[in-house]
Design a protein around this motif. Structure first.
Motif, PDB file in Angstrom:
ATOM      1  N   TRP A  49     -12.659   1.461   7.333  1.00 35.19           N
ATOM      2  CA  TRP A  49     -13.736   2.348   7.442  1.00 35.19           C
ATOM      3  C   TRP A  49     -15.043   1.478   7.213  1.00 35.19           C
ATOM      4  O   TRP A  49     -16.142   1.815   7.847  1.00 35.19           O
ATOM      5  CB  TRP A  49     -13.604   3.524   6.560  1.00 35.19           C
ATOM      6  N   TYR A  54     -18.463   1.596   9.889  1.00 38.06           N
ATOM      7  CA  TYR A  54     -19.769   1.586   9.184  1.00 38.06           C
ATOM      8  C   TYR A  54     -20.363   0.337   9.163  1.00 38.06           C
ATOM      9  O   TYR A  54     -21.598   0.403   8.650  1.00 38.06           O
ATOM     10  CB  TYR A  54     -19.834   2.341   8.102  1.00 38.06           C
ATOM     11  N   ARG A  57     -23.642  -2.844   6.861  1.00 33.73           N
ATOM     12  CA  ARG A  57     -24.162  -1.861   6.106  1.00 33.73           C
ATOM     13  C   ARG A  57     -25.697  -2.345   5.668  1.00 33.73           C
ATOM     14  O   ARG A  57     -25.725  -2.577   4.266  1.00 33.73           O
ATOM     15  CB  ARG A  57     -23.259  -1.523   5.033  1.00 33.73           C
ATOM     16  N   ALA A  63     -26.220   3.255   8.892  1.00 36.13           N
ATOM     17  CA  ALA A  63     -25.041   2.779   8.744  1.00 36.13           C
ATOM     18  C   ALA A  63     -24.740   2.793   7.179  1.00 36.13           C
ATOM     19  O   ALA A  63     -23.780   3.323   6.923  1.00 36.13           O
ATOM     20  CB  ALA A  63     -24.481   1.515   9.388  1.00 36.13           C
ATOM     21  N   GLN A  66     -24.000   6.520   6.102  1.00 36.13           N
ATOM     22  CA  GLN A  66     -23.028   7.001   6.564  1.00 36.13           C
ATOM     23  C   GLN A  66     -21.781   6.444   5.763  1.00 36.13           C
ATOM     24  O   GLN A  66     -21.102   7.243   5.399  1.00 36.13           O
ATOM     25  CB  GLN A  66     -22.799   6.538   8.198  1.00 36.13           C
ATOM     26  N   ALA A  67     -21.806   5.102   5.558  1.00 44.81           N
ATOM     27  CA  ALA A  67     -20.623   4.325   4.740  1.00 44.81           C
ATOM     28  C   ALA A  67     -20.968   5.299   3.325  1.00 44.81           C
ATOM     29  O   ALA A  67     -19.645   5.495   2.638  1.00 44.81           O
ATOM     30  CB  ALA A  67     -20.924   3.128   4.429  1.00 44.81           C
ATOM     31  N   TRP A  70     -19.030   8.746   3.629  1.00 42.42           N
ATOM     32  CA  TRP A  70     -17.853   8.625   3.560  1.00 42.42           C
ATOM     33  C   TRP A  70     -17.001   8.194   2.404  1.00 42.42           C
ATOM     34  O   TRP A  70     -16.219   8.918   1.719  1.00 42.42           O
ATOM     35  CB  TRP A  70     -17.439   7.471   4.644  1.00 42.42           C
TER      36      TRP A  70
END
Length: 535
Positions: A49, A54, A57, A63, A66-67, A70
């Motif tokens: 993931w 992602y 980073r 990104a 978003q990571a 998550w």
């Protein structure tokens, strides 16, 4: 093959691996941690993931946010508490939208390359390539009025040796950690050497402005060369970069108000760079089609952040004390940031998953910290330490400083944990020696006395907190993956990362259950005040 059952493992540890005196370890829970980590690991799923979905980073990019979103959902789902982000000022964010480079003359060849972060857009251009040699101020006139619309090569051709040296580094059985560094003071550079360095830096800055003023389209470079790394038994060896299409980008653009105003820099494969240098040396024109599109993000809210979560402590007298485990969450831009440092982040997350799955009730709070801005100078961990514990500029301590039991960090690649660096804290080393005995069959046995640097535990050590870095097998870290376009999921060995997570969980649990916080070194003295320049 399935790991030993918990009951069988407890018997095994009690006979062969338990400490003989001093530390009182919960072998039953350690066995459960090992069983859960070995037989139900999710660490490679976390890694996928973070990298495949992602990556990269880069701090300040969409990104990494978003990571973090998550990761926070995963942590909440596992039952962790106080899941949140803490921000710090960073500057403008940046992301790559599109890049392509192809030599179109004298022959067609796709070029392997990657732009430096925080570089400006160029759209799509076809540009001649020019070899430029500027060794002194007198050389500028040789190129004045001749570089508009060109791509510049500044470096000479570099030999690409065969792969004959160590590329993958495993610790051999019985290897000692590298010897402690000399305590002798480092001699200041001579006045002549300092003057030469200052002149070189001035020439680099002047060249950059000259290229901008002349209308250069982009600068291509060939990245970094071989590196020297510790190799055990007190030795240092040169580790050859693997080349072969692997690139090690250099440089970074500004993140402040002048972001995106400099000439773009692109690092390309040394073999492709060398080819163009040789063709130009024959007075044959070289042309490249370059597509470069990037995007900047203003710091309307801080672009830098750390992601934090906790397993609350349960002992009324100790629950406000914290054991912190951490890794830097950000990466550079040339790949998906697998060994540097999604591996460390995934291992830390997996350690927390193991502990929450087992329903452990630690006496102290166990806190997870996934740092941002490490690649730009440990910015996230420095900001966190300053906000919560102490300002290293004044050594003024905050109340939370006293409540830190330990900090454990992972950021030296994706290899198996072989031990831990003690940062010169011999008293803590004596504790770790006993903690490692139930892990000896996993290859964990080395104590390194050195104070190692260059990653986030340094922010803690700098203010007198017991911060430590795990000692791991380097594998291909220095030769292939560190800050390269090959830092991808496929370079991470599953068994090693599974072991990292187990070791982290055991160390965190041992520190959280211990009667006393880990021993501390004396507080560093406050920095000396600046010398007055008044007459």
């Amino acid at each position: 093959m399935r790991f030993l059952s918990t009951a069988a493992l407890v018997v095994s540890l009690s006979v062969a691996g338990a400490p003989q005196a001093g530390e009182k370890l919960d072998l039953q829970t350690i066995a459960k941690i090992r069983d859960e980590g070995m037989n139900h690991s999710q660490v490679m799923d976390h890694l996928s993931w973070l990298t495949d979905v992602y990556g990269p980073r880069l701090t300040g990019s969409p990104a990494i946010l978003q990571a973090s979103d998550w990761a926070m959902e995963k942590l909440k789902g596992w039952g962790l508490a106080n899941v949140h982000r803490e921000t710090f000022a960073f500057g403008k964010g940046w992301t790559l939208v599109r890049f392509n480079a192809q030599m179109i003359e004298p022959q067609a060849q796709p070029i392997i390359g990657y732009p430096a972060p925080w570089t400006a857009s160029r759209g799509t251009v076809v540009a001649p390539v020019v070899r430029v040699v500027i060794a002194s101020d007198a050389d500028f006139d040789n190129y004045r009025g001749k570089l508009a619309g060109a791509i510049v090569l500044q470096q000479p051709e570099r030999a690409v040796p065969l792969l004959e040296g160590p590329v993958v580094h495993h610790a051999a059985p019985g290897d000692a950690p590298p010897a402690a560094p000399s305590t002798a003071p480092i001699a200041a550079p001579s006045p002549d050497a300092a003057a030469r360095l200052a002149a070189q830096r001035a020439l680099v800055a002047k060249s950059a402005q000259f290229f901008k003023d002349e209308g250069v389209v982009a600068i291509f470079n060939r990245g970094t060369d071989a590196v020297r790394v510790p190799a055990g038994v007190g030795l240092t060896v040169e580790v050859q970069r693997t080349d072969g299409g692997t690139i090690f980008p250099t440089s970074s653009g500004a993140r402040g108000a002048d972001a995106g105003t400099a000439v773009p820099i692109v690092t390309i494969a040394v073999e492709h760079y060398n080819r163009m240098v040789r063709v130009l040396a024959r007075n044959i024109p070289v042309k490249v089609e370059l597509t470069l599109e990037t995007k900047f993000f203003d710091e309307t809210s801080p672009n830098g952040f750390n992601t934090i979560a906790e397993i609350p402590g349960t002992d009324p007298a100790l629950k406000d004390e914290v054991v912190i485990v951490g890794a830097h969450f950000d990466s550079l831009q040339a790949a998906t940031g697998a060994t540097d440092n999604a591996a460390g982040s995934a291992a830390m997350m997996e350690a927390m998953r193991i502990l929450t799955t087992l329903g452990v009730k630690p006496r102290r709070t166990i806190r997870l910290a996934l740092w941002g801005g490490e690649e730009q100078g440990l910015l996230g961990s420095k900001a966190y330490v300053k906000d919560h514990f102490a300002d290293p500029a004044t050594m003024a301590l905050k109340p939370e400083h006293e409540r830190v039991a330990a900090y454990f960090n992972s950021d030296n690649g994706a290899g198996r944990v072989r031990g831990i660096w003690t940062q010169g804290n011999a008293a803590a080393g004596a504790v770790f020696e006993q903690w490692m005995k139930p892990l000896a069959d996993l290859g964990v046995s080395a104590l390194g006395p050195r104070s190692v640097g260059s990653t986030d535990h340094v922010s803690f050590d700098a203010v007198g907190l017991p911060g430590f870095q795990f000692m791991v097998d380097r594998l291909e870290y220095n030769s292939r993956t560190h800050h390269s376009n090959m830092d991808v999921y496929d370079r991470v060995p599953k068994d090693d990362l599974v072991q990292q997570a187990i070791v982290t969980a055991v160390f965190a649990y041992d520190a959280a259950m211990r009667g006393e916080k880990l021993p501390r070194k004396p507080l560093p003295p406050p920095p000396a005040p600046p010398r007055s320049t008044a007459s």
